[in-house]
Design a protein around this motif. Sequence first.
Motif, PDB file in Angstrom:
ATOM      1  N   SER A 242       0.949  -1.392  -0.049  1.00  0.00           N
ATOM      2  CA  SER A 242       0.038   0.018   0.145  1.00  0.00           C
ATOM      3  C   SER A 242       1.004   1.229   0.015  1.00  0.00           C
ATOM      4  O   SER A 242       0.383   2.240  -0.438  1.00  0.00           O
ATOM      5  CB  SER A 242      -1.007  -0.033   1.269  1.00  0.00           C
ATOM      6  N   GLY A 243       2.088   1.185   0.536  1.00  0.00           N
ATOM      7  CA  GLY A 243       2.818   2.356   0.902  1.00  0.00           C
ATOM      8  C   GLY A 243       2.848   2.954   2.154  1.00  0.00           C
ATOM      9  O   GLY A 243       3.430   3.972   2.488  1.00  0.00           O
ATOM     10  N   GLY A 244       1.896   2.524   2.752  1.00  0.00           N
ATOM     11  CA  GLY A 244       1.817   3.015   4.154  1.00  0.00           C
ATOM     12  C   GLY A 244       1.286   4.502   4.244  1.00  0.00           C
ATOM     13  O   GLY A 244       0.784   5.029   3.240  1.00  0.00           O
TER      14      GLY A 244
ATOM     15  N   ASN B  28      -1.377   5.359  11.633  1.00  0.00           N
ATOM     16  CA  ASN B  28      -2.494   5.829  10.805  1.00  0.00           C
ATOM     17  C   ASN B  28      -2.453   5.338   9.507  1.00  0.00           C
ATOM     18  O   ASN B  28      -2.347   5.895   8.641  1.00  0.00           O
ATOM     19  CB  ASN B  28      -2.659   7.298  10.885  1.00  0.00           C
ATOM     20  N   HIS B  29      -2.518   3.878   9.112  1.00  0.00           N
ATOM     21  CA  HIS B  29      -2.647   3.356   7.940  1.00  0.00           C
ATOM     22  C   HIS B  29      -3.827   3.743   6.925  1.00  0.00           C
ATOM     23  O   HIS B  29      -4.929   3.818   7.443  1.00  0.00           O
ATOM     24  CB  HIS B  29      -2.577   1.575   8.144  1.00  0.00           C
ATOM     25  N   PRO B  30      -3.568   3.954   5.798  1.00  0.00           N
ATOM     26  CA  PRO B  30      -4.527   4.385   5.010  1.00  0.00           C
ATOM     27  C   PRO B  30      -5.608   3.476   4.660  1.00  0.00           C
ATOM     28  O   PRO B  30      -6.903   3.837   4.240  1.00  0.00           O
ATOM     29  CB  PRO B  30      -3.959   5.094   3.764  1.00  0.00           C
ATOM     30  N   THR B  31      -5.577   2.219   4.703  1.00  0.00           N
ATOM     31  CA  THR B  31      -6.449   1.369   4.276  1.00  0.00           C
ATOM     32  C   THR B  31      -6.746  -0.012   5.275  1.00  0.00           C
ATOM     33  O   THR B  31      -7.716  -0.539   4.977  1.00  0.00           O
ATOM     34  CB  THR B  31      -6.031   0.613   2.718  1.00  0.00           C
ATOM     35  N   TRP B  32      -5.612  -0.518   5.861  1.00  0.00           N
ATOM     36  CA  TRP B  32      -5.762  -1.558   6.623  1.00  0.00           C
ATOM     37  C   TRP B  32      -5.815  -1.555   8.179  1.00  0.00           C
ATOM     38  O   TRP B  32      -5.267  -0.337   8.457  1.00  0.00           O
ATOM     39  CB  TRP B  32      -4.523  -2.572   6.370  1.00  0.00           C
TER      40      TRP B  32
ATOM     41  N   ILE C 230       3.254  -0.495  12.066  1.00  0.00           N
ATOM     42  CA  ILE C 230       4.409   0.143  12.157  1.00  0.00           C
ATOM     43  C   ILE C 230       5.376  -0.379  10.872  1.00  0.00           C
ATOM     44  O   ILE C 230       6.058   0.369  10.024  1.00  0.00           O
ATOM     45  CB  ILE C 230       5.118   0.141  13.317  1.00  0.00           C
ATOM     46  N   ASN C 231       5.346  -1.661  11.001  1.00  0.00           N
ATOM     47  CA  ASN C 231       6.155  -2.372   9.909  1.00  0.00           C
ATOM     48  C   ASN C 231       5.995  -2.029   8.421  1.00  0.00           C
ATOM     49  O   ASN C 231       6.627  -2.079   7.477  1.00  0.00           O
ATOM     50  CB  ASN C 231       6.226  -3.974  10.083  1.00  0.00           C
ATOM     51  N   SER C 232       4.429  -1.928   8.181  1.00  0.00           N
ATOM     52  CA  SER C 232       4.055  -1.463   7.043  1.00  0.00           C
ATOM     53  C   SER C 232       4.350   0.158   6.807  1.00  0.00           C
ATOM     54  O   SER C 232       4.664   0.258   5.561  1.00  0.00           O
ATOM     55  CB  SER C 232       2.415  -1.263   7.075  1.00  0.00           C
ATOM     56  N   SER C 233       4.508   0.931   7.602  1.00  0.00           N
ATOM     57  CA  SER C 233       4.999   2.149   7.295  1.00  0.00           C
ATOM     58  C   SER C 233       6.326   2.219   6.951  1.00  0.00           C
ATOM     59  O   SER C 233       6.851   3.046   6.305  1.00  0.00           O
ATOM     60  CB  SER C 233       4.706   3.046   8.345  1.00  0.00           C
ATOM     61  N   THR C 234       7.146   1.386   7.316  1.00  0.00           N
ATOM     62  CA  THR C 234       8.567   1.373   7.338  1.00  0.00           C
ATOM     63  C   THR C 234       8.986   0.413   5.909  1.00  0.00           C
ATOM     64  O   THR C 234      10.122   0.715   5.393  1.00  0.00           O
ATOM     65  CB  THR C 234       9.495   0.869   8.334  1.00  0.00           C
ATOM     66  N   LEU C 235       8.104  -0.193   5.555  1.00  0.00           N
ATOM     67  CA  LEU C 235       8.137  -1.310   4.521  1.00  0.00           C
ATOM     68  C   LEU C 235       8.976  -2.392   4.906  1.00  0.00           C
ATOM     69  O   LEU C 235       9.306  -3.324   4.272  1.00  0.00           O
ATOM     70  CB  LEU C 235       8.783  -0.628   3.434  1.00  0.00           C
ATOM     71  N   VAL C 236       9.368  -2.326   6.261  1.00  0.00           N
ATOM     72  CA  VAL C 236       9.815  -3.578   6.979  1.00  0.00           C
ATOM     73  C   VAL C 236       8.919  -4.902   6.600  1.00  0.00           C
ATOM     74  O   VAL C 236       9.416  -5.930   6.457  1.00  0.00           O
ATOM     75  CB  VAL C 236       9.995  -3.689   8.332  1.00  0.00           C
ATOM     76  N   ASN C 237       7.555  -4.575   6.892  1.00  0.00           N
ATOM     77  CA  ASN C 237       6.563  -5.628   6.688  1.00  0.00           C
ATOM     78  C   ASN C 237       6.788  -6.421   5.066  1.00  0.00           C
ATOM     79  O   ASN C 237       6.609  -7.563   4.989  1.00  0.00           O
ATOM     80  CB  ASN C 237       5.348  -5.112   6.865  1.00  0.00           C
ATOM     81  N   LYS C 238       7.114  -5.223   4.110  1.00  0.00           N
ATOM     82  CA  LYS C 238       7.139  -5.926   2.812  1.00  0.00           C
ATOM     83  C   LYS C 238       8.721  -6.442   2.874  1.00  0.00           C
ATOM     84  O   LYS C 238       8.539  -7.723   1.881  1.00  0.00           O
ATOM     85  CB  LYS C 238       6.984  -4.830   1.675  1.00  0.00           C
ATOM     86  N   GLY C 239       9.420  -6.415   3.494  1.00  0.00           N
ATOM     87  CA  GLY C 239      10.824  -6.873   3.398  1.00  0.00           C
ATOM     88  C   GLY C 239      10.585  -8.381   4.113  1.00  0.00           C
ATOM     89  O   GLY C 239      11.121  -9.488   3.389  1.00  0.00           O
ATOM     90  N   LEU C 240       9.781  -8.351   5.160  1.00  0.00           N
ATOM     91  CA  LEU C 240       9.365  -9.709   5.621  1.00  0.00           C
ATOM     92  C   LEU C 240       8.828 -10.789   4.617  1.00  0.00           C
ATOM     93  O   LEU C 240       8.797 -11.822   4.523  1.00  0.00           O
ATOM     94  CB  LEU C 240       8.551  -9.664   6.889  1.00  0.00           C
TER      95      LEU C 240
END
Length: 421
Positions: free
Chosen positions: A210-212, A232-236, A244-254
């Motif tokens: 999403s880009g967070g 404050n995630h825009p969609t999820w 927080i992981n989504s905001s840093t894109l660490v979640n996408k790395g995982l």
Amino acid sequence: MRAGRRQNNAGDWGEVVRDVFILGSTGSIGTQALEVITQNPERFCVRALSAGGSNLALLARQAARFRPEIIAISLDKGEEFADALAAELSDSKAKYQPEVLTGEDASALLARRASREAVVLNGITGGVGLAPTLAALESGATLALANKESLIVGGALVKAACQRPGQIVPVDSEHSAIAQALASGVHHKGLTSVNQDGCSEVSQIILTASGGPFRGKKRADLAQVSAQQALNHPTWSMGPVVTINSSTLVNKGLELIEAHLLFDVEPENIVPVIHPQSIVHSGVTWRDGATILQASPPDMRLPIALGLDWPARLEKTVTPLDFTSAQQWQFEPVDHETFPAIKLARAAVAASSSHPAVYNAANEVFVDAFLKGNLPYLQIVDSLAQVLSEHTGIDNPDLGQIMDAQTWAKAKAQEIVINTR
């Protein structure tokens, strides 16, 4: 505990009722899974619930509603749970007294008792989900895996614990989408990029993000980010760590590491792309150039339902997309300069088998420190890079070595947090 058949009102025996064990029942994934089960009472029977123990009131309500045979609580709060459950049952005439397991190993002990016909949904957050994942696989049950960290941490150990192809069914929306896209291939069953002849027909995995909340921002814009802004995630709607992981894109790395392990696709062939609408959840590009994308509303109940009953689809799990009105779907490249977490994940896979465990463990410490106000936002990923650079990798680690690597990573991360204050 074995699945059985349920007799309907006409006295006829219907389809097999599937036993479900839910790990992390009071979290986001667990509560939504119980919503799916409530909508499909003829298909599922909740046999066991586990939770960390921070929300005993909710766990007691769930237990009173679904009457599982076993409850597992990670904290030593058996007596407190008994009191909470008694309060929930005060108006009930039916007797109900589940077996209660407590302690750090409670969820793993519970998962180990699942039958081969059951499904264990691992919705626990963090690396602590590894032991329950291994226990579920050892039981022979189908593992609906929402705890991506256990696969990332356990790597080859988790894959080796699988007793049959397709025993792990992904629940992350992206990996569920990839599985569905893979299933479109004539020679695929949806859980690997390798066909029945042992060859890969997959050119690329398309991994959407999403880009967070900070999509389009540059590094200088993020220097003073607060926890409230990052949450404050825009969609999820997700738990704080995942958000927080989504905001840093660490979640996408995982998720890149998870896709590499789940689908036998090399990291360089997994292409992350920003899709802010969160409608297309990921997809597959085949070797002939065709790309199959999976699209649905941003609602975790769909991948959860598929995880519980793969490859079957339940009726009316979510409201489908409306194609009668105009809409636009955007796809943008990842800004790796501002958000380097995905590059770090690729480097971790390339470095050694233990580096992904360090990536996850250190990040958990840094996210916790940020949420508590003890670490600046940009230092989450910057510090993660430092820990990875100092780790001496281990190829083909055993479980003890993985645990040691995580312990080292957390200690190193704590040291960095203390020195950053």
